[in-house]
Design a protein around this motif. Structure first.
Motif, short mmCIF file in Angstrom:
data_model
loop_
_atom_site.label_atom_id
_atom_site.label_comp_id
_atom_site.label_asym_id
_atom_site.label_seq_id
_atom_site.Cartn_x
_atom_site.Cartn_y
_atom_site.Cartn_z
N THR A 255 0.84 -1.20 0.00
CA THR A 255 0.00 0.00 0.00
C THR A 255 0.87 1.24 0.00
O THR A 255 2.06 1.18 0.34
CB THR A 255 -0.90 0.08 1.25
N PRO A 256 0.31 2.40 -0.35
CA PRO A 256 1.03 3.65 -0.11
C PRO A 256 1.21 3.87 1.39
O PRO A 256 0.44 3.35 2.21
CB PRO A 256 0.09 4.72 -0.70
N LEU A 257 2.22 4.63 1.75
CA LEU A 257 2.47 5.07 3.13
C LEU A 257 2.65 3.92 4.10
O LEU A 257 2.57 4.11 5.32
CB LEU A 257 1.34 5.98 3.63
N ALA A 258 2.89 2.71 3.60
CA ALA A 258 3.01 1.56 4.49
C ALA A 258 4.17 1.73 5.46
O ALA A 258 4.06 1.36 6.64
CB ALA A 258 3.20 0.28 3.67
N GLY A 259 5.29 2.27 4.99
CA GLY A 259 6.45 2.43 5.86
C GLY A 259 6.25 3.44 6.95
O GLY A 259 6.95 3.41 7.96
N ALA A 260 5.32 4.37 6.78
CA ALA A 260 5.09 5.41 7.78
C ALA A 260 3.90 5.12 8.67
O ALA A 260 3.91 5.43 9.86
CB ALA A 260 4.89 6.76 7.09
N LEU A 261 2.84 4.51 8.09
CA LEU A 261 1.58 4.35 8.83
C LEU A 261 1.11 2.91 8.90
O LEU A 261 0.08 2.65 9.52
CB LEU A 261 0.49 5.22 8.18
N ASP A 500 8.49 -4.90 7.33
CA ASP A 500 9.84 -5.18 7.78
C ASP A 500 10.69 -3.92 7.71
O ASP A 500 10.47 -3.05 6.88
CB ASP A 500 10.45 -6.28 6.90
N GLN A 501 11.69 -3.83 8.60
CA GLN A 501 12.54 -2.64 8.66
C GLN A 501 13.15 -2.28 7.31
O GLN A 501 13.32 -1.12 6.99
CB GLN A 501 13.66 -2.85 9.68
#
Length: 524
Positions: A255-261, A500-501
């Motif tokens: 998804t979009p913004l997965a790494g932030a939200l 994942d990181q």
């Protein structure tokens, strides 16, 4: 005159839009757009708007402060050098003078321009509503600094206390502040990166080039591919769609913004993009950019498809500007320069230095609210607050130093929606919608980790964030139990789907870089 608004503070009361409508406009119910360089004829109206702002989020150029009493300057702070003259560097310099520091002050910046604000570059500047070179930050007129613009720091010699510069010169210091920030991650293939039509977006020059291509003034409508659906990529896609352009977004995460939200809230962002006509492709990578006659023509994706494009914007995250420090003896790495809560840099042995300080995007510091783990932040408000703490500590005795106790905050304007977060949403294993309606795109989500609240995000409900900030500070239980007028009938936590990181690193604006119970290894 120059204007900047701390949009992490802004709560959409719109007093400024009533008092100075030519400089401030509301988009939707909450989101504020503003002209960072209104004409001097508007000064009186803008000044009234700044004074009337309920949360005092508007800053304008400041006149000299007369008769400012000097404070005691800590021994050894006679020559201060700041490497990185953007938001954090400028605010630190101003804070030093406000603290009464009267010594030598040198500002070093590799860009040839004075400090400017970056958030408008993906919004007002990219759409042509303001000039990209008109986003200069307000500043004092009595800073009394030596500006070394257009020259890059290439080395640090700690034993002799000198910063080595790309023009062959060096600058001595007694105390040093590192605010070199982040640069855009380049496209990995240099041949493809050189094609006409390939763009990054980080600097003022980047925005000028991209704005000219998106708004050529010839009636052309370039087809746009945005690679990466983090905040920058999503904002670029939003602006391009507002210009009526055909936009495809390619994102490796689900998804979009997965790494932030996380993926749950990211899926809502995906729905919003598609509702606004974006051709969103998730779970794919761009395998090649093909050109003809030196220009971008098409992109081949990992799912076997290809798309005809004229403009490619690579929004692949950032790289912290620490290469010039690699042989300095400081603790530097992919997440920046490690420092203590007082902004003092660590050396490679983990010892605190007393004459080298760090602030802004390049700093990596422990946060007491998140288990004293090291956080790397790319937040506007953090850069300002950390710079002020660093400046104070540089010229103060040990007994008078401050800790930087910042609560991470971030905002974004996409497709007319005001998105704000507080805390660390990705330091979570669950998320729950606590207020509002996802269908109406007006809601609040709370994040939790092992039974305590660690973050919150709002879509068009920013006025609630101070309440959630207090819950995070109090380590309140998760899921939260409180009555509200718009509480959903079914308040059921679900897995937050934090990636994942390795994936999180590219799109997140706050990254936990120390040890977590769920992670066996720590990230240096």
């Amino acid at each position: 005159m120059r204007v900047v608004v701390d949009l992490t503070k802004c709560q959409g009361y719109a007093q400024c839009a009533f008092l100075a409508p030519s400089a401030f406009q509301m988009q939707g119910d909450e989101a504020l757009l503003y002209d960072p360089e209104p004409s001097d004829e508007q000064r009186e109206r803008v000044s009234r708007a700044a004074a009337a702002c309920p949360v005092q989020a508007i800053q304008i150029d400041r006149l000299s402060t007369q008769d400012m009493p000097p404070i005691h300057t800590a021994p050894g702070a006679g020559r201060i050098v700041i490497v990185g003259a953007s938001l954090a560097g400028l605010r630190a310099a101003e804070a030093l003078r406000e603290e009464g520091y009267a010594g030598s002050l040198t500002m070093i910046e590799d860009e040839p321009y004075g400090p400017y604000d970056r958030p408008p570059l993906s919004k007002q500047a990219l759409s042509g509503n303001v000039r990209p070179d008109g986003t200069g930050l307000p500043r004092r007129d009595d800073l009394d600094a030596q500006w070394r613009l257009g020259v890059r720091a290439i080395g640090l010699d700690l034993p002799v206390r000198r910063v080595q510069l790309s023009d062959g010169s060096s600058v001595p210091f007694d105390r040093l502040l590192i605010t070199t920030g982040v640069r855009a991650r380049p496209w990995p293939d240099p041949v493809e990166a050189a094609l006409d039509g390939m763009f990054l977006l980080r600097t003022r020059d980047d925005a000028v080039r991209l704005q000219h291509r998106l708004c050529p003034g010839t009636g052309e409508r370039p087809r746009v591919l945005v690679v990466g659906a983090g905040f920058t990529g999503s904002e670029v896609a939003s602006t391009a769609r507002s210009l009526g352009l055909d936009v495809t977004v390619a994102e490796t995460a689900p998804t979009p913004l997965a790494g932030a939200l996380g993926g749950v809230i990211g899926s809502i962002a995906a729905e919003i993009q598609r509702e606004h006509g974006v051709d969103l492709r998730c779970g794919v990578t761009v395998e090649a950019i093909e050109g003809s006659a030196g220009r971008v023509r098409r992109a081949r994706l990992s799912d076997g498809s290809s798309i005809e494009v004229d403009v490619v914007v690579a929004a692949l995250g950032g790289i912290r500007n620490v290469e010039w420090l690699e042989r300095s003896g400081l603790a530097v790495g992919p997440w920046g320069v490690a420092c203590d809560a007082g902004c003092r840099a660590f050396d490679i042995n983990g010892l605190v230095t007393d004459d080298v300080f760090v602030a802004g995007d390049v700093a990596r510091a422990p946060n007491a609210m998140f288990g004293y783990q090291f956080l790397a932040l790319e937040h506007w408000a953090n850069a300002v607050e950390q710079a002020e703490v660093a400046a104070h500590n540089m010229v103060s005795d040990e007994s008078d130093r401050w800790p930087h106790l910042h609560m991470p905050k971030f905002w974004s304007l996409q497709f007319g929606h005001n998105i704000k977060s507080v805390g660390v949403p990705t330091f979570a294993d669950e998320v729950v919608i606590t207020q509002g309606s996802v269908e109406e795109r007006r809601f609040t989500a709370a994040y939790g980790y092992k039974g305590r609240i660690t973050g919150a995000v709002t879509f068009n409900q920013a006025k609630w964030l101070p309440f959630y900030q207090r819950l995070i500070e109090q380590a309140a239980p998760f899921p939260p139990e409180f009555p509200t007028v718009d509480r959903p009938d079914d308040v059921l936590p679900v897995p937050a789907e934090v990636p994942d990181q390795k994936l999180l690193a590219r799109d997140a604006t706050v990254v936990v870089t120390g040890h977590r119970p769920a992670i066996v290894r720590s990230i240096a």
